[in-house]
Design a protein around this motif. Sequence first.
Motif, PDB file in Angstrom:
ATOM      1  N   HIS B 494      16.981  15.369 -11.526  1.00 44.90           N
ATOM      2  CA  HIS B 494      17.327  13.944 -10.977  1.00 44.90           C
ATOM      3  C   HIS B 494      15.897  13.547 -10.176  1.00 44.90           C
ATOM      4  O   HIS B 494      15.400  14.444  -9.477  1.00 44.90           O
ATOM      5  N   GLN B 495      15.529  12.340 -10.357  1.00 38.33           N
ATOM      6  CA  GLN B 495      14.253  11.913  -9.692  1.00 38.33           C
ATOM      7  C   GLN B 495      14.576  10.603  -8.790  1.00 38.33           C
ATOM      8  O   GLN B 495      15.331   9.759  -9.653  1.00 38.33           O
ATOM      9  N   LEU B 496      13.916  10.504  -7.901  1.00 36.57           N
ATOM     10  CA  LEU B 496      14.150   9.253  -6.853  1.00 36.57           C
ATOM     11  C   LEU B 496      12.985   8.814  -6.271  1.00 36.57           C
ATOM     12  O   LEU B 496      11.981   9.843  -5.859  1.00 36.57           O
ATOM     13  N   SER B 497      12.566   7.666  -6.476  1.00 32.52           N
ATOM     14  CA  SER B 497      11.462   6.911  -6.093  1.00 32.52           C
ATOM     15  C   SER B 497      11.714   5.841  -5.303  1.00 32.52           C
ATOM     16  O   SER B 497      12.444   5.041  -5.882  1.00 32.52           O
ATOM     17  N   TRP B 498      11.345   5.747  -3.921  1.00 28.22           N
ATOM     18  CA  TRP B 498      11.541   4.515  -3.284  1.00 28.22           C
ATOM     19  C   TRP B 498      10.149   4.155  -2.476  1.00 28.22           C
ATOM     20  O   TRP B 498       9.550   4.637  -1.824  1.00 28.22           O
ATOM     21  N   LYS B 499       9.830   2.811  -2.969  1.00 26.90           N
ATOM     22  CA  LYS B 499       8.630   2.176  -2.363  1.00 26.90           C
ATOM     23  C   LYS B 499       8.705   1.153  -1.698  1.00 26.90           C
ATOM     24  O   LYS B 499       9.557   0.010  -2.062  1.00 26.90           O
ATOM     25  N   ASN B 500       8.220   0.928  -0.722  1.00 30.43           N
ATOM     26  CA  ASN B 500       8.362  -0.066   0.430  1.00 30.43           C
ATOM     27  C   ASN B 500       7.201  -0.744   0.838  1.00 30.43           C
ATOM     28  O   ASN B 500       6.251   0.124   1.115  1.00 30.43           O
ATOM     29  N   LEU B 501       7.187  -1.993   0.904  1.00 29.91           N
ATOM     30  CA  LEU B 501       5.845  -2.821   1.588  1.00 29.91           C
ATOM     31  C   LEU B 501       6.414  -3.748   2.826  1.00 29.91           C
ATOM     32  O   LEU B 501       7.480  -4.230   2.445  1.00 29.91           O
ATOM     33  N   TYR B 502       5.581  -3.717   3.528  1.00 31.79           N
ATOM     34  CA  TYR B 502       5.885  -4.642   4.606  1.00 31.79           C
ATOM     35  C   TYR B 502       4.548  -5.237   5.039  1.00 31.79           C
ATOM     36  O   TYR B 502       3.650  -4.678   5.001  1.00 31.79           O
ATOM     37  N   ALA B 503       4.548  -6.764   5.140  1.00 35.03           N
ATOM     38  CA  ALA B 503       3.350  -7.646   5.871  1.00 35.03           C
ATOM     39  C   ALA B 503       3.560  -8.406   6.575  1.00 35.03           C
ATOM     40  O   ALA B 503       4.649  -9.206   6.570  1.00 35.03           O
ATOM     41  N   TYR B 504       2.889  -8.468   7.922  1.00 36.72           N
ATOM     42  CA  TYR B 504       2.797  -9.379   8.863  1.00 36.72           C
ATOM     43  C   TYR B 504       1.544 -10.172   8.727  1.00 36.72           C
ATOM     44  O   TYR B 504       0.563  -9.636   8.669  1.00 36.72           O
ATOM     45  N   SER B 505       1.577 -11.625   8.453  1.00 38.38           N
ATOM     46  CA  SER B 505       0.562 -12.492   8.330  1.00 38.38           C
ATOM     47  C   SER B 505       0.585 -13.534   9.270  1.00 38.38           C
ATOM     48  O   SER B 505       1.600 -14.355   9.120  1.00 38.38           O
ATOM     49  N   LYS B 506      -0.713 -13.591  10.242  1.00 39.66           N
ATOM     50  CA  LYS B 506      -0.635 -14.673  10.989  1.00 39.66           C
ATOM     51  C   LYS B 506      -1.929 -15.277  10.534  1.00 39.66           C
ATOM     52  O   LYS B 506      -2.962 -14.772  10.228  1.00 39.66           O
ATOM     53  N   SER B 507      -1.823 -16.980  10.434  1.00 41.24           N
ATOM     54  CA  SER B 507      -2.866 -17.567   9.563  1.00 41.24           C
ATOM     55  C   SER B 507      -2.751 -18.969  10.274  1.00 41.24           C
ATOM     56  O   SER B 507      -1.998 -19.762  10.220  1.00 41.24           O
ATOM     57  N   VAL B 508      -4.004 -19.087  11.090  1.00 41.97           N
ATOM     58  CA  VAL B 508      -4.005 -20.083  11.968  1.00 41.97           C
ATOM     59  C   VAL B 508      -4.982 -21.164  11.823  1.00 41.97           C
ATOM     60  O   VAL B 508      -6.230 -20.608  11.462  1.00 41.97           O
ATOM     61  N   ASP B 509      -4.692 -22.291  11.696  1.00 37.68           N
ATOM     62  CA  ASP B 509      -5.765 -23.511  11.869  1.00 37.68           C
ATOM     63  C   ASP B 509      -6.392 -23.454  13.194  1.00 37.68           C
ATOM     64  O   ASP B 509      -5.636 -23.525  13.929  1.00 37.68           O
ATOM     65  N   LYS B 510      -7.717 -23.383  13.247  1.00 37.61           N
ATOM     66  CA  LYS B 510      -8.652 -23.274  14.557  1.00 37.61           C
ATOM     67  C   LYS B 510      -8.278 -24.393  15.352  1.00 37.61           C
ATOM     68  O   LYS B 510      -8.343 -24.387  16.311  1.00 37.61           O
ATOM     69  N   ASP B 511      -8.249 -25.721  14.757  1.00 36.02           N
ATOM     70  CA  ASP B 511      -8.213 -26.798  15.443  1.00 36.02           C
ATOM     71  C   ASP B 511      -6.890 -27.185  16.125  1.00 36.02           C
ATOM     72  O   ASP B 511      -6.784 -27.504  17.245  1.00 36.02           O
TER      73      ASP B 511
END
Lengths: 352, 614
Positions: B494-511
Motif C-alpha cells: 500500500h502506498q499513500l502520497s499526500w501533497k499540499n500547497l498553500y499560498a498567501y498573496s498580497k499584491s498591492v497597487d502603490k497609488d
Amino acid sequence: MKIKHAILASLAFGLLFTSCENDNDDNKRSLGDYDRGILISNEGPFQNGSGTVSYVSYDLNEVENEIYKKVNNEDLGNIVQSIGFYDKKAFIVVNNSNAIVVADRFTFKKLGAITEGLHNPRYFTAANGKGYVTNWGDPNDNNDDFVAIINLVDFTVEGTIPVEFGPEVLEEENDMVYVAHQGAWGFNNKISVIDPATDKVVKIIPVGDVPNSMAFDDADNLWVMCAGKPSYSGEETKGELVKINTTTNTVANTFEFTTTDHPKQLVEEDNSIYYTLNSNVYSMTATATSLPTSPLLEGVSFYTMRVDDGKLYGTDAKDYNSKGDLTIYNINSKEIIKTIPVGIIPGGIYFN
Amino acid sequence: MANNKTFLVVLMVFQVLALNAQSGNTIVLEEVILSDVKLLHFSNGIKVTVLKDSVIQRNGTSLTDLLQFNSTIYFKENGYGMISSPSFRGTNASQTAVVWNGININSQLSGQTDFNTISPQNYKDVVVRSGGGSVQFGSGAIGGSVHLNDTFLFQEHYYNQLVFGYGSFQTKNVTYKTAYGTDKWSLSLGANYKISENDYNYLGTDRKNENGAYNNLDVKATVGYFLSKAKVLKLYHNTFIGDRDFSGTITAAAKDHYKDVTSRSLLEWGNFNGHKISRVKLAYLYEKYRYYPNKEKSDFSYGSSNNLIFNYDYKYTVGNFIFNGIADFNVISAEGTNIENAHRNMFSGTFLLTHHLSEKFRYGVNIRKEVVNDYDSPLLFSMDTNYDVSDRYSINLNASKNYRIPTFNDLYWVGAGAIGNKEVTPESSFQAELGQHIKGEKYTLGLTAYYIISEDLIQWKPNDAGNWMPVNIKDAYNYGLEASLDLRQQWHIHQLSWKNLYAYSKSVDKDTNKQLIYVPFHKITSNIAYQYKAWELYHQLLYNGQVYTTSDNSDFLQGYVLSNIGVGRSFEIDKVISGKIGVKINNLFNKNYQNVAYRPMPNRNYQLNISIKF
C-alpha cells in the motif's frame, strides 16, 4: 449621444421639481422611485460583465447604484451604451449583448427586451410613434450599417434603413431624424437625415471629420461637433463645429479649430453651446460668430458631460476598471457642488 | 554609461574563460541528457518544484489544468479551454515566463503564454521555478517561470505508446509516442490531438457554453546523436496548431473564432570536455494567429512573429566553482493587421557563477545585460544561496532584479481606438525571498516568504484623444507566504502520497493601496493518491480564494473549492505489452464557479483514458 426628449423632459421636470421643493414635496405625486433625479448609464467592465444604471436625486442627497438589477434581479448585459426615452419608457441600449432592455423610466420595472434584429446597437430616439436605433453591424464591415426601426408597442425590430457607415448619435427635430456618422472604429464625416414618414434617408449632409455629438438650439439649428481625425490616423484633420439650418438641411456656418484640436461632448442648454477640448470646458451662445477663446472650466477629464439648470454634470471613468464618479459643478461659481461615486465607465447622463 | 561598462566586464570575463579552456575527456551525463542546465546549476537558493510524469498524466490535457491543481499559480481562463493566463505570486499575465528547453517562449506580440496552447503530455517533467529568473530566462520571469524540458536517453530502448481519451462534452483525445535509442542515438516522436465540443452547462441557468468548441494538435520530436565521444548534436522541435471558438460571457454571446500556430525548433551542438562544456545553439521560434470576430464571415485580423536565436554558452568548472558565460543574439520581426514590419535586434551577455563553498553551503551570483535597438534595458542581477543546516533542515535565500520588456504590441500597435507607444520602457522588479525546508523520510515541509517591488508596470489606458495606449504608469508591491507539505507512507504494497500547497498573496497597487485584480489572497491545493498493487485511487482538491475584479476592489468573485476524483488500473498483457485504464470525475460536487467574471466554468464531467505501451 443625448436625446432631445430627455433635455425637454428634464427642463420640465427640473422646473417642476424646483418649484415643488419650495412647497411641500409630499404634495407632488412621484411617478416611481427613480422619478425626479438623474439617471447615469454605466457601460460596465469592458470585456466581461454587465453595465448598470445609477440614480441620483436632483437634490443630490439620494444615490442608488445598480437600480435595474435591484428592481428586476437580473443583469442588463455587456456594455450599456446609452438610454433613450419615449413616453414613460426607458430604452436601454446594450451594445455588446446586441439588445435593448425596455423598462419603466420611473420605476425601472422591466417591460420587455428587444433581442432580435440588432447588431452593435448604439443610440435610440423616437419619432413619428416609432423608435430608431443606430447599429454599426459588423465593425469590420463598412457596408452593413443600419438604423433599426422599433415597434414601440410590441418591442420588435419592424424594419431597417441602410445607412452610411458608423452611425452614432441620433436626434429628432421637426419630424426628422438626424444621424451623425462618426465612423465606428474608423472615421466618417456625414449627417444623414431620415424622414420617419417614409423611413428613407432623404438627405446626406457632409460635415467635418468624426462628428461625435450634436444638439439643437432654440432656433432649431442643429449644432454638430466634429473632432477631426486624430494624429494616429496618419492624416490628422482639424476639429470643426458645424451649424446646420434644419429648414433647408444645409450647413449655415462652420467654426474651425486648429489641426491638433479635437473637440467633443457638445451639449446645448438655454441657447448656449457647451463642449470640451483639451481638458477644458468651453461655452458660447448659439448666436456667437466666433469660437470662445477662454475656457469655462479647466483641468477636467470627462467621459461624458451634460448641462442643466445652471449645473454642469461630468463623469470620470478613472481607470475604466473601477467605479467612476459623477461631479456636479455650479456653472456660475465654477465650484464643485458634489462628487458622487456611480458605476463602472459612466457613459450617459439623463434627466428623469 | 555605467551599464555599458558592466556589460563589457561581463564580456571580458567570458573571454578569459574561453582562453583558459583546457581539455578533459569525461562526459558529465546529466549535462548531456538535460536541455536546460541553468535550471540545474544556477538555481541554488531558488524554490524549484518538479511535476513528474505520473502527476502530468492525471491532469494531462493542458498546462492550465496541470498547474491549476499542482502549483500555487492562479489561472484566469476565459471559459474552459479558452485563453488562459497565469498570476504567479500575485503578478500579472506577462510576468510569468514559459521556458522551453532553456528558451523563453512567451509571445513576442503579447508578452504572455496562453497556457491552453501548451500540451504537457509529451514532456517527461514540468518544472515550476518560483521567483525572479530574468538573468537566466529573460523577460517576464518575475513571479516565476514554468519549464518544459525534453530529455534524451542514450541507451538501447524502443517503445510505442498509444493513449485514447473520451469524456463529457464530446471531448476526445489521442496521443501517440515512440522512442528509440542506442548508445549513440536518441530519438523520440510524440503527437497529441484533442477535440471537444466543450458545450458544458452554465450551472444555475438553462444555457450552455455555445461558442466554445476547440481542437488542437501538438507534435514534438527530439533527435540526439553523438558525433564523437564528447560531441553531441541535438535537435528539438515542437509545433502546436490550435483552432478555437471563443466562448462568450453570461451577458453577451460570441461568434469569435481563433486559430493559432506556434512552432519552435532548436539545434544544439555540445562539446563536453570534462570541466569545460561549450554549446552552440541555433533556434527558430514562430508564432501566428488569426482572429475572426465573426466565424460565419471570412474577415480576420492576424499577427505573426519570427525569432531567430543564436546562442553561445561556455561553462567552466574549476574546484568548487562553476562559471558560465552566455552570449545570445536575437533577431525578431513581427507583422500583422495592426503591426507593420517591426524589427528588434537584441544582444545579451550573461555571466553565471556558482560556488560550493562547502558541502553544506553554496551560493550563486548572476548578471545579465542587454543591448536592444528599440528600448533601454536595465542591468539584471541575482544572488542566491542555500545552506544545509543539518541533514534535515535547509535555508535558502535569494534576491534578484528582473524585468518584463515591452512587447511588439506595446510598441508598435496601430489600430482604431488603440495605439502603441514607442516611449514605453521595460517593467522592472526587485525581489527577495527566504525559504526553509525540513525533510524527513516520510515528509517534506517547506515555508517560503517573498517580497517583490515592481516599478513602471505597463498599462493600457485611454490617452487624451480617447485612444488606448500603453504607459509605464503603475508601481506595485507583492508579498506572500508559500507553504508546502508532502507526506508519504508505505505499508507493504500500500502506498499513500499526500501533497499540499498553500499560498498567501498580497499584491498591492502603490497609488491606491488596493489589491490588484484577479489575485486571490489564498490558494490551496491538496492531492492525495493511494496505490495498491496495480490500482490507483486519487483525489485532487483546489481552493481559490476570493478575487477582486475591479481595481477599486468594489466587485469580486467568490472563492470556491473544486474536487476531482480518479481511479486507475495498470495491466500487463505480456512482457512487451502493458497499459493502464483510468476514469476521472472533474468537478465532483458540480460547483458553479468562475475564475474570470461572467465566464462560467464546466459542470461535473467525466473522462476515460486508456493507454497501451508496446
